[in-house]
Enzyme design. Structure first.
Site, PDB file in Angstrom:
ATOM      1  N   GLY A  79      17.076  54.737  78.929  1.00 31.30           N
ATOM      2  CA  GLY A  79      15.825  54.342  79.781  1.00 31.30           C
ATOM      3  C   GLY A  79      14.234  55.020  79.548  1.00 31.30           C
ATOM      4  O   GLY A  79      14.457  55.848  78.707  1.00 31.30           O
ATOM      5  N   LEU A  80      13.908  55.480  80.399  1.00 31.70           N
ATOM      6  CA  LEU A  80      12.772  56.067  81.045  1.00 31.70           C
ATOM      7  C   LEU A  80      13.008  57.396  80.461  1.00 31.70           C
ATOM      8  O   LEU A  80      12.708  58.131  79.420  1.00 31.70           O
ATOM      9  CB  LEU A  80      12.716  56.886  82.148  1.00 31.70           C
TER      10      LEU A  80
ATOM     11  N   TYR B  44      16.357  52.502  99.001  1.00 31.66           N
ATOM     12  CA  TYR B  44      15.965  53.372  97.691  1.00 31.66           C
ATOM     13  C   TYR B  44      14.252  53.767  97.494  1.00 31.66           C
ATOM     14  O   TYR B  44      14.045  54.577  97.662  1.00 31.66           O
ATOM     15  CB  TYR B  44      15.985  51.849  96.433  1.00 31.66           C
TER      16      TYR B  44
END
Length: 307
Positions: free
Chosen positions: A25-26, A175
């Site tokens: 991912g990032l 979250y």
């Protein structure tokens, strides 16, 4: 701010970055661009097998790239300490710490130390890692701590009476709480290092809505299905999402205390620009209370004696 792209990243030769969650991912995209610009990157990863696969992929793309793989499980404070102690013992210089790794909207799980998984991984682990590496960072030129939050921090509330969601738990609520904690921590770190005259920049970034495996690896059931669909139809490419933390980590104009996010509508897509945290994210008293709690829970005290 101009329409900033990865081509704007200055030469990073001679600089060392620690990127958490660097195997996908990032984090993987951030590592790729940093190495492309000559940086050395310590890939801090939870899963050694996946980490090795990512390192091999990057090494094949850039055979001369300076990459190092080290294990780090941010949900386990023992692992965080072992990682930091090894970096310090090796005398490895760290110029920039990119607090990127995270888990998202998973069922309630307790960590080895008994904390709720999202709060532990996304906030407490990075809080402890930053504190343990601060002495190393202080010796660097243009040292930076980049903390990656989310636009969903705007929905977050720090529930000090039930921080681990033992009485009431919502995957999305937990979250959002952890991402708000990222904002509060980074801005409080900025205030404290500036007050102490310590030349370490604390900069926030968020990727907007970017297509990564984060949305599908944590959520379960219907939420998992919806995330997979929206990743395909709505989300921007991970290369665009990573630009915000890359700007924060490398651009000469990035300043301590800034928050970098996408310039598109609703901060969901686009090129890096300055964005504002929520009012809750700017609450100094809550930030101080969270800092004190985080020190107690992690056992990590920041060395903030002035230079």
């Amino acid at each position: 701010m101009e329409r900033w792209t990865a081509d704007n990243i200055p030469d990073q030769a001679g600089r060392t970055f620690v990127v958490t969650g660097a195997n996908s991912g990032l984090g993987l995209e951030t590592t790729r661009e940093l190495v492309r610009r000559g940086a050395k990157v310590i890939m801090a990863v939870r899963d050694p097998g996946r980490g090795r696969k990512a390192l091999d992929e990057l090494s094949a793309e850039q055979p001369k790239g300076a990459l190092e793989l080290r294990p780090l499980d941010l949900s386990d404070l023992d692992s965080v300490r072992s990682f930091a102690e090894a970096v310090i013992a090796d005398g490895t210089p760290v110029d920039v710490l990119v607090n990127n790794a995270g888990v998202m909207m998973c069922p309630r799980t307790s960590t080895k130390q008994g904390f709720e998984l999202q709060f532990a991984t996304n906030h407490l682990g990075h809080f402890a890692l930053t504190g343990l590496l601060l002495g190393t960072l202080r010796a660097a030129r243009d040292a930076r701590v980049v903390t990656v939050s989310s636009g969903l921090h705007r929905r977050g509330v720090i529930d000090f009476d039930d921080i681990n969601g033992e009485r009431k738990y919502s995957p999305s609520g937990a979250y959002a709480q952890s991402k708000l904690a990222n904002v509060l921590f980074a801005l409080e770190l900025d205030r404290r290092v500036r007050a102490a005259g310590i030349p370490v920049k604390s900069i926030l970034a968020h990727p907007g809505y970017s297509a990564t495996n984060l949305q599908s690896s944590g959520p379960t059931g219907l939420l998992n299905l919806l995330m997979k669909i929206s990743n395909r139809l709505v989300a921007q490419d991970v290369r665009m999402g990573a630009l915000n933390q890359l700007y924060a980590a490398t651009d000469p104009n990035a300043a301590t205390g800034q928050f970098i996010g996408p310039d598109g509508r609703g901060e969901s897509k686009g090129h890096p620009t300055l964005v504002r945290p929520s009012e809750a994210g700017q609450d100094v008293e809550v930030a101080r209370r969270l800092w004190d709690l985080s020190e107690r829970l992690t056992g990590v005290r920041f060395d903030l004696a002035g230079d």
